[in-house]
Design a protein around this motif. Structure first.
Motif, PDB file in Angstrom:
ATOM      1  N   ARG A 118       0.815  -1.215   0.000  1.00  0.00           N
ATOM      2  CA  ARG A 118       0.000   0.000   0.000  1.00  0.00           C
ATOM      3  C   ARG A 118       0.850   1.268   0.000  1.00  0.00           C
ATOM      4  NH1 ARG A 118      -3.057  -2.584   4.353  1.00  0.00           N
ATOM      5  NH2 ARG A 118      -4.873  -3.683   3.482  1.00  0.00           N
ATOM      6  N   VAL A 119       2.112   1.159   0.400  1.00  0.00           N
ATOM      7  CA  VAL A 119       2.987   2.333   0.415  1.00  0.00           C
ATOM      8  C   VAL A 119       3.285   2.753  -1.021  1.00  0.00           C
ATOM      9  CG1 VAL A 119       5.267   3.219   1.052  1.00  0.00           C
ATOM     10  CG2 VAL A 119       4.018   1.715   2.631  1.00  0.00           C
ATOM     11  N   ASP A 120       3.049   4.015  -1.335  1.00  0.00           N
ATOM     12  CA  ASP A 120       3.350   4.538  -2.668  1.00  0.00           C
ATOM     13  C   ASP A 120       4.820   4.944  -2.708  1.00  0.00           C
ATOM     14  OD1 ASP A 120       3.589   5.805  -5.077  1.00  0.00           O
ATOM     15  OD2 ASP A 120       1.845   7.106  -4.813  1.00  0.00           O
ATOM     16  N   PRO A 121       5.675   4.197  -3.446  1.00  0.00           N
ATOM     17  CA  PRO A 121       7.110   4.512  -3.464  1.00  0.00           C
ATOM     18  C   PRO A 121       7.407   5.921  -3.945  1.00  0.00           C
ATOM     19  CG  PRO A 121       6.706   2.341  -4.429  1.00  0.00           C
ATOM     20  CD  PRO A 121       5.371   3.004  -4.252  1.00  0.00           C
ATOM     21  N   GLU A 122       6.543   6.456  -4.825  1.00  0.00           N
ATOM     22  CA  GLU A 122       6.780   7.795  -5.361  1.00  0.00           C
ATOM     23  C   GLU A 122       6.598   8.877  -4.303  1.00  0.00           C
ATOM     24  OE1 GLU A 122       7.983   8.333  -8.340  1.00  0.00           O
ATOM     25  OE2 GLU A 122       8.029   6.162  -8.626  1.00  0.00           O
ATOM     26  N   ARG A 127      16.045   9.764   0.733  1.00  0.00           N
ATOM     27  CA  ARG A 127      17.177   9.786  -0.191  1.00  0.00           C
ATOM     28  C   ARG A 127      17.497   8.377  -0.693  1.00  0.00           C
ATOM     29  NH1 ARG A 127      21.731  11.672   3.188  1.00  0.00           N
ATOM     30  NH2 ARG A 127      20.420  10.772   4.836  1.00  0.00           N
ATOM     31  N   ARG A 128      17.831   8.303  -1.968  1.00  0.00           N
ATOM     32  CA  ARG A 128      18.135   7.016  -2.600  1.00  0.00           C
ATOM     33  C   ARG A 128      19.627   6.910  -2.918  1.00  0.00           C
ATOM     34  NH1 ARG A 128      13.189   5.273  -5.232  1.00  0.00           N
ATOM     35  NH2 ARG A 128      14.385   3.623  -6.246  1.00  0.00           N
ATOM     36  N   ARG A 129      20.152   5.706  -2.853  1.00  0.00           N
ATOM     37  CA  ARG A 129      21.537   5.460  -3.228  1.00  0.00           C
ATOM     38  C   ARG A 129      21.707   5.392  -4.744  1.00  0.00           C
ATOM     39  NH1 ARG A 129      25.005   3.376   0.626  1.00  0.00           N
ATOM     40  NH2 ARG A 129      24.076   3.076   2.695  1.00  0.00           N
ATOM     41  N   PRO A 136      14.501   0.616 -12.742  1.00  0.00           N
ATOM     42  CA  PRO A 136      13.562   0.203 -13.794  1.00  0.00           C
ATOM     43  C   PRO A 136      12.219   0.885 -13.606  1.00  0.00           C
ATOM     44  CG  PRO A 136      13.846  -1.542 -12.172  1.00  0.00           C
ATOM     45  CD  PRO A 136      14.862  -0.488 -11.843  1.00  0.00           C
ATOM     46  N   PRO A 137      11.498   1.150 -14.677  1.00  0.00           N
ATOM     47  CA  PRO A 137      10.179   1.794 -14.553  1.00  0.00           C
ATOM     48  C   PRO A 137       9.200   0.901 -13.806  1.00  0.00           C
ATOM     49  CG  PRO A 137      10.561   1.055 -16.804  1.00  0.00           C
ATOM     50  CD  PRO A 137      11.862   0.890 -16.081  1.00  0.00           C
ATOM     51  N   ASP A 138       8.194   1.530 -13.236  1.00  0.00           N
ATOM     52  CA  ASP A 138       7.198   0.807 -12.445  1.00  0.00           C
ATOM     53  C   ASP A 138       6.606  -0.347 -13.244  1.00  0.00           C
ATOM     54  OD1 ASP A 138       5.432   0.231 -10.328  1.00  0.00           O
ATOM     55  OD2 ASP A 138       3.857   1.429 -11.261  1.00  0.00           O
ATOM     56  N   GLY A 139       6.618  -1.543 -12.640  1.00  0.00           N
ATOM     57  CA  GLY A 139       6.049  -2.723 -13.276  1.00  0.00           C
ATOM     58  C   GLY A 139       7.031  -3.546 -14.083  1.00  0.00           C
ATOM     59  N   TRP A 218      15.811  -2.562   8.575  1.00  0.00           N
ATOM     60  CA  TRP A 218      15.297  -2.156   7.266  1.00  0.00           C
ATOM     61  C   TRP A 218      16.410  -1.712   6.316  1.00  0.00           C
ATOM     62  CZ3 TRP A 218       9.995  -2.069   5.892  1.00  0.00           C
ATOM     63  CH2 TRP A 218       9.120  -2.449   6.920  1.00  0.00           C
ATOM     64  N   GLU A 219      17.674  -2.047   6.588  1.00  0.00           N
ATOM     65  CA  GLU A 219      18.756  -1.511   5.765  1.00  0.00           C
ATOM     66  C   GLU A 219      18.771  -2.057   4.340  1.00  0.00           C
ATOM     67  OE1 GLU A 219      19.407  -3.105   8.648  1.00  0.00           O
ATOM     68  OE2 GLU A 219      20.584  -4.902   8.217  1.00  0.00           O
ATOM     69  N   LEU A 220      18.124  -3.205   4.093  1.00  0.00           N
ATOM     70  CA  LEU A 220      18.098  -3.773   2.740  1.00  0.00           C
ATOM     71  C   LEU A 220      16.788  -3.478   2.010  1.00  0.00           C
ATOM     72  CD1 LEU A 220      19.822  -7.259   3.262  1.00  0.00           C
ATOM     73  CD2 LEU A 220      20.848  -5.046   2.707  1.00  0.00           C
ATOM     74  N   ALA A 221      15.983  -2.567   2.549  1.00  0.00           N
ATOM     75  CA  ALA A 221      14.716  -2.224   1.899  1.00  0.00           C
ATOM     76  C   ALA A 221      14.972  -1.628   0.522  1.00  0.00           C
ATOM     77  CB  ALA A 221      13.939  -1.236   2.764  1.00  0.00           C
ATOM     78  N   MET A 222      14.033  -1.842  -0.386  1.00  0.00           N
ATOM     79  CA  MET A 222      14.159  -1.318  -1.744  1.00  0.00           C
ATOM     80  C   MET A 222      12.778  -1.144  -2.347  1.00  0.00           C
ATOM     81  SD  MET A 222      15.347  -4.702  -3.918  1.00  0.00           S
ATOM     82  CE  MET A 222      16.769  -5.069  -2.910  1.00  0.00           C
ATOM     83  N   VAL A 223      12.748  -0.603  -3.553  1.00  0.00           N
ATOM     84  CA  VAL A 223      11.516  -0.476  -4.321  1.00  0.00           C
ATOM     85  C   VAL A 223      11.600  -1.459  -5.477  1.00  0.00           C
ATOM     86  CG1 VAL A 223      10.139   1.044  -5.786  1.00  0.00           C
ATOM     87  CG2 VAL A 223      11.160   1.922  -3.676  1.00  0.00           C
ATOM     88  N   GLY A 224      10.547  -2.249  -5.657  1.00  0.00           N
ATOM     89  CA  GLY A 224      10.598  -3.212  -6.752  1.00  0.00           C
ATOM     90  C   GLY A 224       9.430  -4.176  -6.749  1.00  0.00           C
ATOM     91  N   ASP A 225       9.664  -5.360  -7.314  1.00  0.00           N
ATOM     92  CA  ASP A 225       8.652  -6.386  -7.508  1.00  0.00           C
ATOM     93  C   ASP A 225       8.206  -6.956  -6.168  1.00  0.00           C
ATOM     94  OD1 ASP A 225       7.117  -8.546  -8.250  1.00  0.00           O
ATOM     95  OD2 ASP A 225       8.671  -9.521  -9.452  1.00  0.00           O
TER      96      ASP A 225
END
Length: 360
Positions: A118-122, A127-129, A136-139, A218-225
């Motif tokens: 449910r969290v919207d990554p956008e 800050r991102r590394r 990659p684009p969403d999806g 949460w140090e390995l958290a990321m945005v993705g699949d």
């Protein structure tokens, strides 16, 4: 910050950080229940085996307040961020690999996955590394998996190839393994990207006295699949097969309700992602286990430990057997062959590794 070294507890066991726990003097002076906080520092000369997305774990956890329940509170003392220490026992200390996880705790794990999708990554102003060009684009789940494979190839295998070339070769690991890993990348189903914890194993869950499940580290958290988070969880948790199947079905139903499309194509793609996790473990565990043998061959009390060698060989042979298919290995070395390869490495290339560290 603690006011006295006598109240310090630590360093706590953990791979990525050196961690100390202590109460703050102001907390003790209020006369209320004592609260303890964690101060964490990344370990020196640490080998990172996983891709990281966010610059600061504390910054991310702070941003997730109100979106993900039962995560540590973060406060600032001066310019240092402290995480609240969750009082309780880890899931790993209560339930070993062969034990069933009680259903009330499984339900809370499933609820966590729902909150994550449910969290919207956008809208995460953290800050991102990674640079935007490397996202990659969403999806684009194929692009996401390709970047994971690239990280393992470049930052784990090739970066350590010189020191471990002899051992890798003896175990049948080479560049062709990555061609095998990429066979299914173009066939992945699109799914909307979500926030992923990336490291949901038993020691990153803490159960408090009230039976509530808290999620830490949460140090390995990321945005993705989102399916990758499930695959990582299944790989690390070592559920019994029947419980893993039930959890997977519940995950699909729950994330679909939370964000439609999140489980699309899971029947075909989950085995692919599980295959990647098993393959990744081959590279990381070979390096980690081989380096651990240095303590018995080059440590403060030199002396070759046959038991350590045998135990290390069994562990490596086990991960090779699990990762053989996704890596395209036609055969798995026997226990005797793995033992011999490790013995040779600890007497030759391990010396080069230690010299390199000493020079650094």
């Amino acid at each position: 910050m603690s006011g006295s070294e006598r109240v310090l507890v630590g360093p706590l066991k953990g791979y990525h950080h050196e961690t100390y726990v202590f109460p703050l003097p102001d907390d003790r002076e209020t006369g209320g229940a004592e609260r303890r906080w964690k101060c964490r520092e990344p370990r020196e000369d640490l080998l990172w085996f996983d891709r990281r997305c966010f610059s600061s774990e504390e910054e991310l956890v702070r941003a997730l307040a109100g979106h993900v329940t039962r995560i540590p509170e973060v406060i600032d003392v001066g310019d240092i961020g402290l995480q609240g220490f969750i009082e309780g026992r880890t899931l790993g200390s209560r339930f070993k690999g062969a034990d069933l996880i009680p259903e009330p705790l499984v339900t809370q794990i499933i609820e966590l996955f729902a909150e994550l999708v449910r969290v919207d990554p956008e809208k995460l102003t953290v800050r991102r590394r990674c640079v935007p060009e490397d996202r990659p684009p969403d999806g684009d789940t194929s692009g996401f998996l390709e970047r994971l494979i690239c990280f393992t190839e470049e930052k784990v295998y090739l970066r350590n190839e010189q020191a471990f070339a002899q051992l890798f070769g003896a175990l049948g690991i080479d560049e062709s393994c990555f061609r095998a890993l990429r066979r299914n990348v173009p066939c992945m189903t699109k799914r909307p990207f979500a926030l992923l914890h990336g490291d949901l194993h038993r020691d990153n869950f803490v159960v408090d006295a009230a039976g509530r499940l808290w999620t830490i580290d949460w140090e390995l958290a990321m945005v993705g699949d989102p399916l990758y988070d499930l695959a990582t969880h299944l790989h690390l948790m070592r559920y019994r097969p029947d419980q893993a199947e039930r959890l997977t079905r519940r995950w699909c139903e729950t994330v679909e309700d939370a964000r439609p499309g999140s489980s699309e194509g899971w029947e075909q793609d989950l085995p692919v992602l599980l295959g990647y996790k098993r393959a990744q473990s081959v590279f990381t565990d070979v390096i980690r286990v081989a380096l651990s043998l240095q303590a018995s061959t080059l440590g403060a009390q030199p002396g070759f430990s046959w038991w350590s060698l045998y135990r290390a060989a069994r562990e490596i042979q086990g991960v090779l057997a699990q990762g053989a298919t996704p890596l395209g290995l036609t055969s798995v070395p026997t226990l005797g062959q793995v033992t011999a390869a490790l013995k040779v490495w600890t007497r030759t290339d391990a010396l080069l590794v230690r010299r390199g560290h000493d020079e650094a």
